[in-house]
Design a protein around this motif. Sequence first.
Motif, PDB file in Angstrom:
ATOM      1  N   VAL A   6     102.238  27.553 -11.277  1.00  0.00           N
ATOM      2  CA  VAL A   6     102.625  26.018 -11.061  1.00  0.00           C
ATOM      3  C   VAL A   6     103.581  26.022 -10.107  1.00  0.00           C
ATOM      4  O   VAL A   6     103.711  25.272  -9.209  1.00  0.00           O
ATOM      5  CB  VAL A   6     103.018  25.302 -12.351  1.00  0.00           C
ATOM      6  N   LEU A   7     104.869  26.837 -10.079  1.00  0.00           N
ATOM      7  CA  LEU A   7     105.934  26.779  -9.132  1.00  0.00           C
ATOM      8  C   LEU A   7     105.320  27.453  -7.802  1.00  0.00           C
ATOM      9  O   LEU A   7     105.651  26.588  -6.788  1.00  0.00           O
ATOM     10  CB  LEU A   7     106.894  27.832  -9.758  1.00  0.00           C
ATOM     11  N   LEU A   8     104.414  28.323  -7.685  1.00  0.00           N
ATOM     12  CA  LEU A   8     103.712  28.840  -6.317  1.00  0.00           C
ATOM     13  C   LEU A   8     103.254  27.683  -5.732  1.00  0.00           C
ATOM     14  O   LEU A   8     103.268  27.403  -4.653  1.00  0.00           O
ATOM     15  CB  LEU A   8     102.979  30.200  -6.488  1.00  0.00           C
ATOM     16  N   PHE A   9     102.101  27.024  -6.607  1.00  0.00           N
ATOM     17  CA  PHE A   9     101.360  26.062  -5.921  1.00  0.00           C
ATOM     18  C   PHE A   9     102.218  24.857  -5.539  1.00  0.00           C
ATOM     19  O   PHE A   9     101.927  24.464  -4.536  1.00  0.00           O
ATOM     20  CB  PHE A   9     100.376  25.526  -6.959  1.00  0.00           C
ATOM     21  N   LEU A  10     103.228  24.332  -6.346  1.00  0.00           N
ATOM     22  CA  LEU A  10     104.102  23.350  -5.975  1.00  0.00           C
ATOM     23  C   LEU A  10     104.750  23.548  -4.661  1.00  0.00           C
ATOM     24  O   LEU A  10     105.149  22.966  -3.863  1.00  0.00           O
ATOM     25  CB  LEU A  10     105.047  22.713  -6.845  1.00  0.00           C
ATOM     26  N   ALA A  11     105.261  24.837  -4.491  1.00  0.00           N
ATOM     27  CA  ALA A  11     105.986  25.354  -3.501  1.00  0.00           C
ATOM     28  C   ALA A  11     105.062  25.330  -2.037  1.00  0.00           C
ATOM     29  O   ALA A  11     105.503  24.559  -0.935  1.00  0.00           O
ATOM     30  CB  ALA A  11     106.766  26.608  -3.484  1.00  0.00           C
ATOM     31  N   VAL A  12     103.770  25.905  -2.336  1.00  0.00           N
ATOM     32  CA  VAL A  12     103.197  25.503  -0.845  1.00  0.00           C
ATOM     33  C   VAL A  12     102.864  24.328  -0.592  1.00  0.00           C
ATOM     34  O   VAL A  12     102.691  23.941   0.658  1.00  0.00           O
ATOM     35  CB  VAL A  12     101.914  26.549  -1.333  1.00  0.00           C
ATOM     36  N   LEU A  13     102.408  23.482  -1.667  1.00  0.00           N
ATOM     37  CA  LEU A  13     101.899  22.162  -1.412  1.00  0.00           C
ATOM     38  C   LEU A  13     103.276  21.131  -0.623  1.00  0.00           C
ATOM     39  O   LEU A  13     102.807  20.614   0.273  1.00  0.00           O
ATOM     40  CB  LEU A  13     101.674  21.381  -2.738  1.00  0.00           C
ATOM     41  N   VAL A  14     104.145  21.651  -1.181  1.00  0.00           N
ATOM     42  CA  VAL A  14     105.322  20.700  -0.689  1.00  0.00           C
ATOM     43  C   VAL A  14     105.896  21.352   0.534  1.00  0.00           C
ATOM     44  O   VAL A  14     106.305  20.538   1.605  1.00  0.00           O
ATOM     45  CB  VAL A  14     106.577  20.572  -1.749  1.00  0.00           C
ATOM     46  N   LEU A  15     105.945  22.565   0.665  1.00  0.00           N
ATOM     47  CA  LEU A  15     106.382  23.148   1.859  1.00  0.00           C
ATOM     48  C   LEU A  15     105.510  23.116   3.241  1.00  0.00           C
ATOM     49  O   LEU A  15     106.205  23.326   4.184  1.00  0.00           O
ATOM     50  CB  LEU A  15     107.136  24.514   1.604  1.00  0.00           C
ATOM     51  N   ALA A  16     104.231  22.899   2.781  1.00  0.00           N
ATOM     52  CA  ALA A  16     103.258  22.857   4.103  1.00  0.00           C
ATOM     53  C   ALA A  16     103.559  22.018   4.959  1.00  0.00           C
ATOM     54  O   ALA A  16     103.616  22.279   6.047  1.00  0.00           O
ATOM     55  CB  ALA A  16     101.763  22.765   3.436  1.00  0.00           C
ATOM     56  N   PRO A  17     103.877  20.723   4.783  1.00  0.00           N
ATOM     57  CA  PRO A  17     104.280  19.869   5.955  1.00  0.00           C
ATOM     58  C   PRO A  17     105.751  19.778   6.198  1.00  0.00           C
ATOM     59  O   PRO A  17     106.214  19.353   7.145  1.00  0.00           O
ATOM     60  CB  PRO A  17     103.817  18.302   5.056  1.00  0.00           C
ATOM     61  N   VAL A  18     106.616  20.301   5.241  1.00  0.00           N
ATOM     62  CA  VAL A  18     108.022  20.158   5.234  1.00  0.00           C
ATOM     63  C   VAL A  18     108.386  21.206   6.364  1.00  0.00           C
ATOM     64  O   VAL A  18     109.193  20.975   7.238  1.00  0.00           O
ATOM     65  CB  VAL A  18     108.836  20.495   3.976  1.00  0.00           C
ATOM     66  N   VAL A  19     107.973  22.461   6.457  1.00  0.00           N
ATOM     67  CA  VAL A  19     108.266  23.578   7.228  1.00  0.00           C
ATOM     68  C   VAL A  19     107.970  23.164   8.471  1.00  0.00           C
ATOM     69  O   VAL A  19     109.042  23.318   9.520  1.00  0.00           O
ATOM     70  CB  VAL A  19     107.801  24.817   6.823  1.00  0.00           C
ATOM     71  N   PRO A  20     106.716  22.718   9.048  1.00  0.00           N
ATOM     72  CA  PRO A  20     106.883  22.491  10.426  1.00  0.00           C
ATOM     73  C   PRO A  20     107.665  21.255  10.837  1.00  0.00           C
ATOM     74  O   PRO A  20     107.892  21.345  11.949  1.00  0.00           O
ATOM     75  CB  PRO A  20     105.229  21.916  10.435  1.00  0.00           C
ATOM     76  N   THR A  21     107.777  20.314   9.838  1.00  0.00           N
ATOM     77  CA  THR A  21     108.693  19.180  10.267  1.00  0.00           C
ATOM     78  C   THR A  21     110.307  19.633  10.627  1.00  0.00           C
ATOM     79  O   THR A  21     110.878  19.242  11.737  1.00  0.00           O
ATOM     80  CB  THR A  21     108.895  18.104   9.136  1.00  0.00           C
ATOM     81  N   LEU A  22     110.754  20.611   9.717  1.00  0.00           N
ATOM     82  CA  LEU A  22     111.843  21.185   9.897  1.00  0.00           C
ATOM     83  C   LEU A  22     112.155  22.067  11.379  1.00  0.00           C
ATOM     84  O   LEU A  22     113.078  21.908  12.014  1.00  0.00           O
ATOM     85  CB  LEU A  22     112.313  22.184   8.699  1.00  0.00           C
TER      86      LEU A  22
ATOM     87  N   GLN B  68     108.410  12.510  -2.624  1.00  0.00           N
ATOM     88  CA  GLN B  68     109.025  11.228  -2.257  1.00  0.00           C
ATOM     89  C   GLN B  68     109.894  11.013  -1.253  1.00  0.00           C
ATOM     90  O   GLN B  68     110.439   9.858  -0.631  1.00  0.00           O
ATOM     91  CB  GLN B  68     109.664  10.699  -3.713  1.00  0.00           C
ATOM     92  N   ALA B  69     110.535  12.195  -0.975  1.00  0.00           N
ATOM     93  CA  ALA B  69     111.568  12.280   0.303  1.00  0.00           C
ATOM     94  C   ALA B  69     110.796  12.139   1.658  1.00  0.00           C
ATOM     95  O   ALA B  69     111.340  12.074   2.542  1.00  0.00           O
ATOM     96  CB  ALA B  69     112.378  13.475   0.229  1.00  0.00           C
ATOM     97  N   MET B  70     109.380  12.401   1.425  1.00  0.00           N
ATOM     98  CA  MET B  70     108.758  12.519   3.002  1.00  0.00           C
ATOM     99  C   MET B  70     107.878  11.264   3.263  1.00  0.00           C
ATOM    100  O   MET B  70     106.887  10.884   2.443  1.00  0.00           O
ATOM    101  CB  MET B  70     107.653  13.694   2.853  1.00  0.00           C
ATOM    102  N   PRO B  71     108.366  10.574   4.183  1.00  0.00           N
ATOM    103  CA  PRO B  71     107.397   9.495   4.446  1.00  0.00           C
ATOM    104  C   PRO B  71     106.080   9.779   4.795  1.00  0.00           C
ATOM    105  O   PRO B  71     105.624  10.899   5.292  1.00  0.00           O
ATOM    106  CB  PRO B  71     108.034   8.759   5.990  1.00  0.00           C
ATOM    107  N   GLY B  72     105.036   8.819   4.709  1.00  0.00           N
ATOM    108  CA  GLY B  72     103.532   9.022   4.875  1.00  0.00           C
ATOM    109  C   GLY B  72     103.246   9.540   6.022  1.00  0.00           C
ATOM    110  O   GLY B  72     102.532  10.253   6.242  1.00  0.00           O
TER     111      GLY B  72
END
Length: 591
Positions: free
Chosen positions: A41-57, A430-434
């Motif tokens: 669960v931790l790994l899946f959530l990390a991949v799901l959330v970081l996939a759009p976040v890392v390119p944005t950062l 919820q921190a990431m705008p659509g």
Amino acid sequence: MTTTTAAPGRSTEPHRPGELGSPRYRKFGNIGRDTLIQYAVLLFLAVLVLAPVVPTLYQSFLDKPLYESGGNFGLDNYLRLFTEAGFGEVIVNTVLFAGLTTILAQLFAVPMAIVITRVRLPFGNLIAGSMRWPFFISSLLLGFGWIILYGPAGFFSVQFRETFGFVPWNLYSIPGMALTEAVALAPIAFTFCVGALRQADASLESAAQVCGAGPVRILRSVVIPMLRPPIVYSSVLIVSMSLETLSVPLLYGQPSDITVFSTFLYTNGLQAIDPDYGVLGAASVLILIVTIGMVAMQAKLLANSKRFVSVRGKATRPRKFELGWIKWISAAFIAVYLIFGALLPIATLVFRSFTLVLTPLKSPFSTLTFENYVPLFSYRSYYLSILNSVVIAVVGAVAVSLLAMLAVLVARRSPMKGGKLVEYLALAPQAMPGLIVGIGFFWALAFAPGFLSTLLTGTIWILVLAFGMRALPTAYGNISPLLMQIGEELDNAARVSGADWVKTFTRVLGRLLVPASAGAVILVFVTMIKEYSPAVFLANSQSSVIGTTALQLWAEGNAGSVAALATVQITITVLFVAIATKLLKGHHSDA
């Protein structure tokens, strides 16, 4: 002499002190199944959330778009963001809009939830079901209905001006924006509060009554304090949704030159001839930091979660009070909210879908027609968008609700050291705008392995991931408050009886969480069928959804077909909610 044979897969070794007698189950590569599921669960959530976040950062520190080679790292994007003329006003407008929206939404939702669950109201069941009406339609479509009624040239505004000579409200203002958005988001807080109140043990209220407290004092001293978890969760969620919402600020703010964070991204991204992706990335990182701070504040407010436990091994049903004339005032207040905030705008949209033109200067009954529905079912891309939205919402509702339940259990009822990280990951979307989620997944697909990029690019499955990620905090926030009310002695009793973490979930906690999970399924479906902003970057003509089609029709000035599409969306949502509620009714009673 009697011999004992160990059950297959279990160890006969004596338990260590403090292990509550939990047996040892089969392991997978020396890893227990509970540990395996928790870290999965931790790994899946990390991949799901970081996939759009890392390119944005990454983009926020890069002076060129990610798809271009080269580029230098630096803080120039942040310097340009804070020195750009007008961005300070954008921050002030955003804070005012989000804060006022949250306050109004809670002022609507909390008293209504208390009155409906604890007061004998006339037509109580009808009112309780009607409170969710505004959530059935997206803010874009609801805002369109409000403009038709309450805008400068709206039906109600024109009639009020003719009668009294003036109009006391201004829809194209921050209070007007906040009021419309609060009406649309209040059902979220209402659902959270109602779920907590209906599951609460009434013994505390009975004890207060025995001590001589009256109904009003019981509501003030016992019931309201128990609502802190759902109020905090829903407030953080509403603030975050207000920060990133595009529809209402776009409809109301642009005509009055009111720019908030979402319209700043829109005008500097989608509408710009040469989008400045570096500034967009920096702005997204800024809002990410703000929301992380809000989540940290939420965790601090709910640090002593045991104070809110009200469901023990043996509980009693909550009862309703008789408040005399107060109940009639409460019913009237709720009726005003429902009629003027939701029913009339929705009815106006439905009626507009059957007219060629809707204006106070001409009888609408003289222009009745079905022509607004013809494009929706004549053009393949239009009716395909309806089908895509239904498939995405149904698949996502089940998958996201299950993921949210597992995340809540791992975060709050498991010995895993990364439990808090699971909660932060579940609430982080919820921190990431659509719009940024769409951009981030678009960039992530560009860097993904070839087979994965081919499988997801331009399909509805990438939209299931993007929309599901956006809906995850809603499901998590709906389930978590109920788990906080369930005493840990139930877990301990199951462990003493021989169950491990997985069996405790399937046999005890999972059954108690059925009502909250059922509510999460409905909320996630409604959330995902309304979603559209990530699809602006991720969808094509074959994977468009209702929201992108409505935005296209609205941009073309085809108000009639937008109203027709809104009517279709409302009908689908109402049918799903009605069927789901009927199917899950027995599970609610069993739980």
